[in-house]
Design a protein around this motif. Structure first.
Motif, PDB file in Angstrom:
ATOM      1  N   ARG A 197      -5.138  -0.712 -11.303  1.00 28.26           N
ATOM      2  CA  ARG A 197      -4.286   0.002 -10.344  1.00 28.26           C
ATOM      3  C   ARG A 197      -5.108   0.460  -9.141  1.00 28.26           C
ATOM      4  O   ARG A 197      -4.641   0.397  -8.001  1.00 28.26           O
TER       5      ARG A 197
ATOM      6  N   THR B 245       2.468   2.749 -14.215  1.00 26.04           N
ATOM      7  CA  THR B 245       2.572   2.078 -12.916  1.00 26.04           C
ATOM      8  C   THR B 245       1.838   0.751 -12.971  1.00 26.04           C
ATOM      9  O   THR B 245       0.719   0.666 -13.471  1.00 26.04           O
ATOM     10  N   THR B 246       2.458  -0.279 -12.437  1.00 25.07           N
ATOM     11  CA  THR B 246       1.808  -1.596 -12.396  1.00 25.07           C
ATOM     12  C   THR B 246       1.158  -1.807 -11.025  1.00 25.07           C
ATOM     13  O   THR B 246       1.577  -1.182 -10.035  1.00 25.07           O
TER      14      THR B 246
ATOM     15  N   GLU C  96       1.636  -4.220  -9.157  1.00 25.70           N
ATOM     16  CA  GLU C  96       2.706  -4.730  -8.289  1.00 25.70           C
ATOM     17  C   GLU C  96       3.527  -3.584  -7.707  1.00 25.70           C
ATOM     18  O   GLU C  96       3.912  -3.623  -6.532  1.00 25.70           O
ATOM     19  N   GLN C  97       3.804  -2.573  -8.502  1.00 28.89           N
ATOM     20  CA  GLN C  97       4.532  -1.408  -8.001  1.00 28.89           C
ATOM     21  C   GLN C  97       3.721  -0.688  -6.924  1.00 28.89           C
ATOM     22  O   GLN C  97       4.283  -0.227  -5.929  1.00 28.89           O
TER      23      GLN C  97
ATOM     24  N   ALA D 211       1.478  -2.078  -4.934  1.00 29.03           N
ATOM     25  CA  ALA D 211       1.506  -2.925  -3.738  1.00 29.03           C
ATOM     26  C   ALA D 211       2.817  -2.736  -2.989  1.00 29.03           C
ATOM     27  O   ALA D 211       2.827  -2.639  -1.747  1.00 29.03           O
ATOM     28  N   SER D 212       3.925  -2.647  -3.707  1.00 22.52           N
ATOM     29  CA  SER D 212       5.231  -2.424  -3.063  1.00 22.52           C
ATOM     30  C   SER D 212       5.288  -1.076  -2.379  1.00 22.52           C
ATOM     31  O   SER D 212       5.791  -0.955  -1.253  1.00 22.52           O
ATOM     32  N   TRP D 213       4.755  -0.024  -3.033  1.00 21.23           N
ATOM     33  CA  TRP D 213       4.758   1.309  -2.451  1.00 21.23           C
ATOM     34  C   TRP D 213       3.912   1.324  -1.177  1.00 21.23           C
ATOM     35  O   TRP D 213       4.316   1.886  -0.162  1.00 21.23           O
TER      36      TRP D 213
ATOM     37  N   GLU E  92       3.148  -1.209   0.779  1.00 18.95           N
ATOM     38  CA  GLU E  92       3.820  -1.991   1.818  1.00 18.95           C
ATOM     39  C   GLU E  92       4.970  -1.196   2.438  1.00 18.95           C
ATOM     40  O   GLU E  92       5.153  -1.194   3.648  1.00 18.95           O
ATOM     41  N   ALA E  93       5.743  -0.500   1.617  1.00 17.67           N
ATOM     42  CA  ALA E  93       6.870   0.284   2.126  1.00 17.67           C
ATOM     43  C   ALA E  93       6.411   1.486   2.951  1.00 17.67           C
ATOM     44  O   ALA E  93       7.130   1.954   3.814  1.00 17.67           O
ATOM     45  N   SER E  94       5.209   1.967   2.681  1.00 14.74           N
ATOM     46  CA  SER E  94       4.692   3.141   3.396  1.00 14.74           C
ATOM     47  C   SER E  94       3.966   2.792   4.688  1.00 14.74           C
ATOM     48  O   SER E  94       3.639   3.682   5.458  1.00 14.74           O
TER      49      SER E  94
END
Length: 121
Positions: A50, A108-109, A111-112, A114-116, A118-120
């Motif tokens: 992570r 938390t993975t 991938e999760q 990375a998504s967080w 990217e969204a931030s």
């Protein structure tokens, strides 16, 4: 963050922390891995996976001198990549730091994360 040249037992420094300040706010403690750790997955540490999902520090060329490296699970598992992120790791996680809370959560993975991230952005 400042690395010590040699390990110092916590008992030698805890008395120098002013009253009312949590030691984990100003010190980072290192210890050996334990078999019942929530981050343990077989012989590996899922926490470092992570942590590696986080962007590296701006200057990722320099690797700090570290007396723990020869026994470090993260070093053995991922090599120098973990060393580049190690200075940003804290002992305590604070609720207001959502990203640190996600990294610390064993559920938390990568991938999760990375998504967080990217969204931030």
């Amino acid at each position: 963050m400042t690395y010590l040249a040699d390990p110092v037992p916590a008992s030698e420094v805890l008395g120098s922390i002013p009253e009312g300040i949590e030691p984990t706010r100003v010190l980072r403690f290192a210890s050996h891995c334990v078999s019942n750790c929530v981050n343990r997955r077989g012989a590996d540490c899922a926490l470092v996976e992570r942590v590696l999902a986080l962007p590296p520090a701006a200057d990722s060329r320099a690797v700090p001198r570290c007396h723990l490296r020869s026994r470090c699970q993260w070093w053995q598992q991922t090599g120098v990549d973990a060393c580049h992120r190690c200075p940003a790791i804290t002992t305590a996680t604070f609720r207001e730091d959502e990203l640190a809370t996600l990294v610390a959560d064993p559920n938390t993975t990568p991938e999760q994360l990375a998504s967080w991230i990217e969204a931030s952005a």
